[in-house]
Scaffold this motif. Sequence first.
Motif, PDB file in Angstrom:
ATOM      1  N   TYR B  13      -8.894   6.082  -2.822  1.00  0.00           N
ATOM      2  CA  TYR B  13      -9.759   6.442  -3.945  1.00  0.00           C
ATOM      3  C   TYR B  13     -10.947   5.496  -4.116  1.00  0.00           C
ATOM      4  O   TYR B  13     -12.029   5.894  -4.506  1.00  0.00           O
ATOM      5  CB  TYR B  13      -8.881   6.458  -5.200  1.00  0.00           C
ATOM      6  N   GLU B  40       1.117  10.007  -6.322  1.00  0.00           N
ATOM      7  CA  GLU B  40       1.811   8.806  -6.793  1.00  0.00           C
ATOM      8  C   GLU B  40       2.419   9.069  -8.156  1.00  0.00           C
ATOM      9  O   GLU B  40       3.548   8.685  -8.435  1.00  0.00           O
ATOM     10  CB  GLU B  40       0.822   7.641  -6.944  1.00  0.00           C
ATOM     11  N   THR B  74       5.729   4.499   2.020  1.00  0.00           N
ATOM     12  CA  THR B  74       5.299   3.991   0.707  1.00  0.00           C
ATOM     13  C   THR B  74       6.107   4.666  -0.388  1.00  0.00           C
ATOM     14  O   THR B  74       6.572   4.022  -1.329  1.00  0.00           O
ATOM     15  CB  THR B  74       3.811   4.277   0.489  1.00  0.00           C
ATOM     16  N   GLN B 184       2.081   5.826 -15.411  1.00  0.00           N
ATOM     17  CA  GLN B 184       1.410   4.846 -14.557  1.00  0.00           C
ATOM     18  C   GLN B 184       2.363   4.479 -13.432  1.00  0.00           C
ATOM     19  O   GLN B 184       3.432   3.921 -13.703  1.00  0.00           O
ATOM     20  CB  GLN B 184       1.079   3.592 -15.376  1.00  0.00           C
ATOM     21  N   PRO B 185       1.980   4.795 -12.190  1.00  0.00           N
ATOM     22  CA  PRO B 185       2.923   4.577 -11.084  1.00  0.00           C
ATOM     23  C   PRO B 185       3.303   3.107 -10.939  1.00  0.00           C
ATOM     24  O   PRO B 185       2.507   2.219 -11.223  1.00  0.00           O
ATOM     25  CB  PRO B 185       2.130   5.021  -9.849  1.00  0.00           C
ATOM     26  N   ARG B 186       4.507   2.897 -10.484  1.00  0.00           N
ATOM     27  CA  ARG B 186       4.991   1.531 -10.332  1.00  0.00           C
ATOM     28  C   ARG B 186       4.471   0.928  -9.038  1.00  0.00           C
ATOM     29  O   ARG B 186       4.024   1.640  -8.140  1.00  0.00           O
ATOM     30  CB  ARG B 186       6.523   1.523 -10.296  1.00  0.00           C
ATOM     31  N   TYR B 187       4.559  -0.404  -8.944  1.00  0.00           N
ATOM     32  CA  TYR B 187       4.255  -1.076  -7.685  1.00  0.00           C
ATOM     33  C   TYR B 187       5.504  -1.018  -6.807  1.00  0.00           C
ATOM     34  O   TYR B 187       6.617  -0.931  -7.300  1.00  0.00           O
ATOM     35  CB  TYR B 187       3.924  -2.539  -7.946  1.00  0.00           C
ATOM     36  N   ALA B 188       5.304  -1.097  -5.500  1.00  0.00           N
ATOM     37  CA  ALA B 188       6.452  -1.101  -4.589  1.00  0.00           C
ATOM     38  C   ALA B 188       6.951  -2.536  -4.471  1.00  0.00           C
ATOM     39  O   ALA B 188       6.268  -3.386  -3.901  1.00  0.00           O
ATOM     40  CB  ALA B 188       6.023  -0.582  -3.219  1.00  0.00           C
ATOM     41  N   THR B 189       8.128  -2.829  -5.015  1.00  0.00           N
ATOM     42  CA  THR B 189       8.620  -4.210  -4.975  1.00  0.00           C
ATOM     43  C   THR B 189       9.214  -4.519  -3.613  1.00  0.00           C
ATOM     44  O   THR B 189       9.652  -3.627  -2.883  1.00  0.00           O
ATOM     45  CB  THR B 189       9.691  -4.463  -6.042  1.00  0.00           C
TER      46      THR B 189
END
Lengths: 562, 251
Positions: B13, B40, B74, B184-189
Motif C-alpha cells: 500500500y 488482513e 504471513t 486493526q490487524p495484529r502484528y505477527a509475533t
Amino acid sequence: MENWRSSAHRLLRLCSNHPSGYRFSRMVRKSAHSEVLCRHEGAFTQIQPPILQKKRHFELYSHHLPLRWVIGKTPGTQSRYFCFMATKIERNSTFAQLNSDDISYFKKFLGEKNVIQEEDALLAANIDWMHKYRGSSKLLLQPRSTEEVSQILKYCNSRRLAVVPQGGNTGLVGGSVPVFDEVIVNVSLMNNIISFDKVSGVLVCEAGCILENLISFLDNQGFIMPLDLGAKGSCQIGGNVSTNAGGLRLLRYGSLHGNVLGLEAVTANGEVLDMLSTLRKDNTGYDLKHLFIGSEGSLGIVTKVSILTPPKLSSVNVAFLACKDYFSCQKLLLEAKRKLGEILSAFEFLDEQSMTLALNYLEGVRNPLPPPLHNFYILIETTGSNESYDKEKLEAFLLGAMERDLISDGIVAQDIQQASSVWRIREGIPEALTRAGVTYKYDLSLPVDKINDLVKEMRNRLGNLATVVAYGHLGDGNLHLNISASQYDDAILAQIEPFVYEWTSKNQGSISAEHGLGLMKANKILYSKSPLTVQVMASIKKLLDPNGILNPYKVLPQSMVA
Amino acid sequence: MKIMVAIKRVVDYAVKIRVKPDKSGVETQNVKMSMNPFCEIALEEALRIKESGIASEVVAVSMGPSHCIDTIRTGLAMGADRGIHVEYLNALYPLSVAKLLKALVDVEKPGLLILGKQAIDDDCNQTGQMIAGLLKWPQGTFASKVVLDMEKQSAIVDREVDGGIETLCLDLPAVITTDLRLNQPRYATLPNIMKAKSKAIKKYTPQDLNVDIRRDLEVVHVTEPPKRKAGVMLSSVNELIDKLKNEARII
C-alpha cells in the motif's frame, strides 16, 4: 584516565558556579549587560582561573517563579527571565549594533521581501525547537544564492556585525538561534537541487533543501539519503552537514564525514570556498571540507553540498523485539552484527519508560507487542536487495536469539505500514517528551556496556524527582538520556550536572555524540577534548573568522576564542 | 465451525506505483509486495472469532504463482491454522477467483467465508459478491462490525453504505467482506512466525478443482492519471474573466 581529563575536571569545577553553591542574590544591573536566558542551564562554566575573571560576572540567580518577566531599565538591554535560571553571558561589546544604513544596504541587493524585521516572523527564528533558547535578533536575512550570502558576510565582517547561520532550526543545543541580537542568515530559500548523477548516485544541491524533499526526490530515482532523522520534515541539508548530523542509518552508511564528497562554504569575510567536488577519491592536499562538517556554522556558512547517495534497496524488514535486561540487549547487538552482517541497517533501543511515554503522548500509536511492558525494546532494521534471502536471514537470526533466551517477545513487520508504525514509536519519543512536560536532554557517546550503568545511576540520584527516559542508537553506542519533569527545578539540575558530564568523561565517552555543542555545551568541551586540542581549534577559528562574527558564544569556550 | 479467509498478494500500500513503459500494467518487479490491507482485516476478524471460541479453525486461501506462499505464511504467522494455495501462473480475475473459491468451499465446507471488500491493485470489489451468488449464500459486504449468534446460526453485520450504517442479519453459512473500520490487524509475533513454519499449506491447481479458467477480461492498456498542472497566478479580475471566457470557455 588520561592525564588531561583530571586537570580539566578540576578546572571546570573551580570555575563553575555550581547550583549547589549558589547564593540568592538580587540582580545587580550595573552597566549595559544583555543577558541571555536559558531555561535550564544552571552552571555557567568558564574555563578560566578565578584570577582572570575581571569584568565577567558569575552571577547565578534562582527564581522559582516560572515565566516572570522583568523588563530592564537601561535602554538597549533586555532582561527577561524564563522560568528559573538565568545564565549570564555577556554580549561581546566589540560587535556593532544594527542601524538603518545596514538595513538599506541589505535591502538593496536582497530585495525588500528577503530582509525581515517584523516581530512575528522574527519570533519563530529567534526561538529554538525545544523552546529553551530565545534570542533577540532584529533582523532576518534570506539570501537566494551563494553570491548574496557572500555579500552579506563581507558586509557584516566589515561592520563587525555578528551573524547566526540558520537552516531548519531543529537543533537541540541552541546552536541555530541568536544569543543576543546577531543577524540571522537563513538559507531556506536556497533550496534547489543542482544535479544528480544516476550512475554514481552523487547529489549536488543547495544548503536549504529540506531533507525529506531530498529523500522523496531520490526515491523517484531509486536512491536514498545516507542519513535519516526524526526531524527530516524540517531540517535542511546545510544544517545537517554543518552539525555532522548522525541519525538512524549511521550504523549502515556511516557519518556525513564519509558521505559528503564536497561542499561550498562562505567564510566570515565573504570569500567563497569552492570545495564542491563530486569525486569519490581526491587526495590532493588537506581535506578542508571536514573542518566545516560539524563546525556548527562557526567557521563558515555552507551553501552547497555534494553527497554520495546509496541505491535504494527493495527489501526492508523491521523487527521490534523485547529484552528482559540490558545484558541481553548487548548480546543481541553482537549477534545482529554477526548474523545479519551486511544487511543490518539500524539497531535502536528504548527502555520501558520511553515506551510508556510514546504510548501515552503520541496519537495513533499502539504497542506492537502484547502486554506486559518489557524492560527494554530493540528495533532492528535490515535493508537488502533480495526479499526472500533477507527474510530468511532475519528469521534465522530471530529464531537463534529466541532459543538463546535473548528475546522475550517480538514482532516482524509484515508490510510498510506496520514498519512505519514501529518506527513512529522510536522517532516520536522526543515529541512525546515535549508533550509530557519539560526535558533535560543529554546526548552521550559511551562504551555500549556502560550505557545502562549510567541510566541506573541517574535513576538512583533522581529518585522521585523526575523520570529518567533512555533510548538511542545502541548500534553506535549513542545514548539519548532525557530527564522528564513537570517543571524546571534546580534540585533536579543539581543532581544531573555536572555528574553526567563527569561520569561520561571518566568512562572515555563524549558529552555530545551527535547533537553538537551549540550554546548548551559551549563551555563543556573539556569534558571530551584535551585543552591542547581545543587550543588548536581556537586557532583555526581565529584564522578563518578573525572578528569572531560567525555564530558567536557557541561551540568553543568563550575564554579561548575571545 | 471452520472459517475460510481469502487473501491476496498485492503491491504494498505504501509503495509509489509506476506504470510499465509498455503500458501493459503496473511495475511489480523489485517492488515490495504484501497482503492486501482488507484481507488482513478479514483474517484478523476470523482470528478474533476463533479466539472467542465460536470457530475451531481458520483456513487462509490464496491464488496465484508460487510467491503467494509468502502471503499465506504471513497469514499463518498471524494465527491461521492451515493454508491453501491454488497455483495459477496468469492473471486471475474476480469471476475465476469466485469459481475456484466455490470449489474449495465444496471441499472444506466452512461455516463462514470472509474476504476483504476489494484488492488495492485492481479495486474490483466483485469477488465477495460473486462467490455469494455462486454459492447462493447470504452476503454482508463492507462490514464494519460482525457479531455472531451461534444459537440462531446467524451473523449480524453492520454495513458501511453511502447513507450511513445498515444492519443485516444473515443466516450462516454466509459471505462477509470487510471494510476498513472493522478492526486493526495484529502484528505477527515471533513465536507465531516460528510456529507458522510447521503449519501445512495444501496446494491445488484449477484442474484439481475442476474449474475451467476462462479469460473473460483483457487489460487493454494502463496509463497514469494526468499530472496536475500548476496553478496560474492572475493579477487582476479582468484577466480572470478573460481567461474564463477564452481559455476555459466556461462563461
